[in-house]
Motif scaffolding. Structure first.
Motif, PDB file in Angstrom:
ATOM      1  N   GLU A  26       0.854  -1.191   0.000  1.00  0.00           N
ATOM      2  CA  GLU A  26       0.000   0.000   0.000  1.00  0.00           C
ATOM      3  C   GLU A  26       0.883   1.233   0.000  1.00  0.00           C
ATOM      4  OE1 GLU A  26      -3.544   0.468   2.444  1.00  0.00           O
ATOM      5  OE2 GLU A  26      -3.311  -1.594   3.151  1.00  0.00           O
ATOM      6  N   TRP A  70      -4.034   8.914   5.685  1.00  0.00           N
ATOM      7  CA  TRP A  70      -4.898   7.971   4.984  1.00  0.00           C
ATOM      8  C   TRP A  70      -4.529   6.526   5.324  1.00  0.00           C
ATOM      9  CZ3 TRP A  70      -9.376   7.573   2.685  1.00  0.00           C
ATOM     10  CH2 TRP A  70      -9.631   6.469   1.881  1.00  0.00           C
ATOM     11  N   SER A 119      -7.204   4.523   7.184  1.00  0.00           N
ATOM     12  CA  SER A 119      -7.983   3.729   6.228  1.00  0.00           C
ATOM     13  C   SER A 119      -7.131   2.673   5.528  1.00  0.00           C
ATOM     14  CB  SER A 119      -8.630   4.658   5.184  1.00  0.00           C
ATOM     15  OG  SER A 119      -9.437   5.631   5.790  1.00  0.00           O
ATOM     16  N   LYS A 124      -6.023  -0.801   3.837  1.00  0.00           N
ATOM     17  CA  LYS A 124      -6.809  -1.775   3.079  1.00  0.00           C
ATOM     18  C   LYS A 124      -6.493  -3.214   3.464  1.00  0.00           C
ATOM     19  CE  LYS A 124      -6.991   1.265  -0.981  1.00  0.00           C
ATOM     20  NZ  LYS A 124      -6.591   1.421  -2.402  1.00  0.00           N
ATOM     21  N   THR A 125      -5.333  -3.429   4.079  1.00  0.00           N
ATOM     22  CA  THR A 125      -4.905  -4.787   4.427  1.00  0.00           C
ATOM     23  C   THR A 125      -4.613  -4.886   5.913  1.00  0.00           C
ATOM     24  OG1 THR A 125      -2.560  -4.309   4.060  1.00  0.00           O
ATOM     25  CG2 THR A 125      -3.843  -5.029   2.153  1.00  0.00           C
ATOM     26  N   ARG A 152     -17.023   4.343   6.245  1.00  0.00           N
ATOM     27  CA  ARG A 152     -16.271   3.292   6.933  1.00  0.00           C
ATOM     28  C   ARG A 152     -16.861   1.912   6.711  1.00  0.00           C
ATOM     29  NH1 ARG A 152     -11.476   4.887   8.144  1.00  0.00           N
ATOM     30  NH2 ARG A 152     -11.289   3.640  10.036  1.00  0.00           N
ATOM     31  N   PRO A 194     -18.129  -1.060   4.348  1.00  0.00           N
ATOM     32  CA  PRO A 194     -18.048  -1.557   2.972  1.00  0.00           C
ATOM     33  C   PRO A 194     -19.366  -2.084   2.433  1.00  0.00           C
ATOM     34  CG  PRO A 194     -17.132  -3.170   4.483  1.00  0.00           C
ATOM     35  CD  PRO A 194     -17.444  -1.946   5.299  1.00  0.00           C
ATOM     36  N   LEU A 223     -11.983  -4.831   7.743  1.00  0.00           N
ATOM     37  CA  LEU A 223     -11.145  -5.546   6.788  1.00  0.00           C
ATOM     38  C   LEU A 223     -11.890  -6.788   6.338  1.00  0.00           C
ATOM     39  CD1 LEU A 223      -7.717  -5.394   8.644  1.00  0.00           C
ATOM     40  CD2 LEU A 223      -8.429  -3.971   6.725  1.00  0.00           C
TER      41      LEU A 223
END
Length: 349
Positions: free
Chosen positions: A214, A220, A224, A226-227, A262, A264, A348
């Motif tokens: 990432e 960010w 936030s 992603k993994t 926040r 998904p 996640l």
């Protein structure tokens, strides 16, 4: 095209890929940190950019020109090594002047430039000292001045603060930010210290097993990710199992909804919820908060922040950093109510 482009760079040592199809763009004047655990590929990339390593495939472009095959001295890149690499027999002035003499600058021009660099790093009164007569922080300033003296297009820094104590390291972080701002030189900074990367960078590229997993602005990536690897590596984090049904999440022993940004969406029984210890506070929350109960199993005094190890009703353990003035005897073994802002919780898949 970006100022500096790492285009599908791969480098292998036998069956081991130290760099695995790495792609990164850098804008002129940026401060980018290459962050990751030991052996993740960040220093290999820095050495490749410097020209000390020759990649197996891929390209390095500077202002659109392919410099992959150029020798280190033909790249106009400065390099600051982890161990400073100062010449012990030369004075501060001699160390800073060395790269200028190699480039055959005139003596008058060298004197002017050395004086400018001494002023930039605040070492005017140490000009005639040898490295052994300097503190670690002063030696680091000399190394920075030497690397910046000839006006490099890019400054590469390989964990330059790792040998310093905590207080001096924090002071040098401030110094590096100042030097970056005043010189306008593009900085690429290798570190395994998350706080260094968060404090100093315009952007962070996070490495794992030879890949950039990432990259983005510090705020960010911290808020936030992603993994799970980045969520866990970029600062301490708590992870619990979460289930979403009809727009409502079950987790931390509580039921709650999350802000649209926040959440998904969709229903799943395999999500992981995360919440950083510093985002947990003591006491019941309001409408914008998640409230949950937990038993305090351990208490560690930390001065301005105390660390609490908590056991949730479902048996999961999490940590909280509480700024309130607490005493261990008042909270240990107690089942208390805690709160966290809804936007502090991440998901996640």
């Amino acid at each position: 095209m970006s100022f500096l482009v790492v285009d599908s760079l791969t480098m292998a040592y036998g069956p081991l890929k130290a760099l695995d199809d790495v792609y990164l763009t850098v804008e002129e004047g940026e401060f980018i940190s290459l962050l990751g655990p030991s052996g993740s590929g960040k220093t290999t990339l820095l050495m490749s950019l410097a020209g000390f390593n020759k990649p197996n495939s891929g390209r390095i472009l500077l202002d659109g020109l392919d410099i992959t095959a150029r020798e280190p001295e033909d790249r106009n890149f400065g390099f600051v090594f982890q161990g400073y690499a100062l010449f012990p027999h030369l004075t501060v002035t001699g160390n800073i002047a060395f790269p200028l003499k190699i480039r055959k600058w005139t003596p008058a021009r060298i004197r002017t430039r050395v004086d400018e660099m001494l002023a930039l790093v605040g070492l005017e009164s140490f000009a005639d000292r040898k490295p052994r007569q300097l503190s670690g922080g002063q030696q680091q300033r000399v190394a920075l001045a030497r690397a910046l003296a000839f006006g490099p297009r890019v400054l590469l820094l390989d964990e330059p603060l790792s040998a310093l104590d905590r207080m001096l390291r924090e002071q040098m972080q401030t110094e590096l930010r100042r030097l970056h701002k005043e010189t306008g030189v593009t900085f690429l900074y290798v570190t395994h210290d998350q706080q260094e990367a968060l404090t100093m960078s315009d952007r962070i590229a996070v490495f794992e097993k030879g890949k950039i997993v990432e990259e983005g602005a510090p705020t960010w990536l911290f808020r936030s990710p992603k993994t799970r690897f980045v969520a866990e590596f970029l600062g301490e984090n708590n992870f619990v199992r979460g289930i979403r049904s009809n727009g409502v999440w079950q987790g931390f022993g509580a039921s709650f909804s999350l802000p649209e940004a926040r959440d998904p969406g969709g229903d799943t029984d395999a999500a992981t919820l995360w919440l950083r210890p510093g985002d947990i506070d003591l006491g019941p929350g309001g409408e914008a908060d998640i409230s949950f109960s937990a038993t305090v199993e351990d208490f560690v005094f930390g001065g301005t922040q105390n660390r609490l190890e908590l056991r949730l009703p479902g048996g999961e353990s999490i940590a909280a950093l509480i700024s309130t003035d607490l005493r261990a005897k008042d909270v240990l073994g107690q089942n208390l109510t805690f709160r966290a802002r809804r936007e502090a919780v991440g998901v996640l898949r």
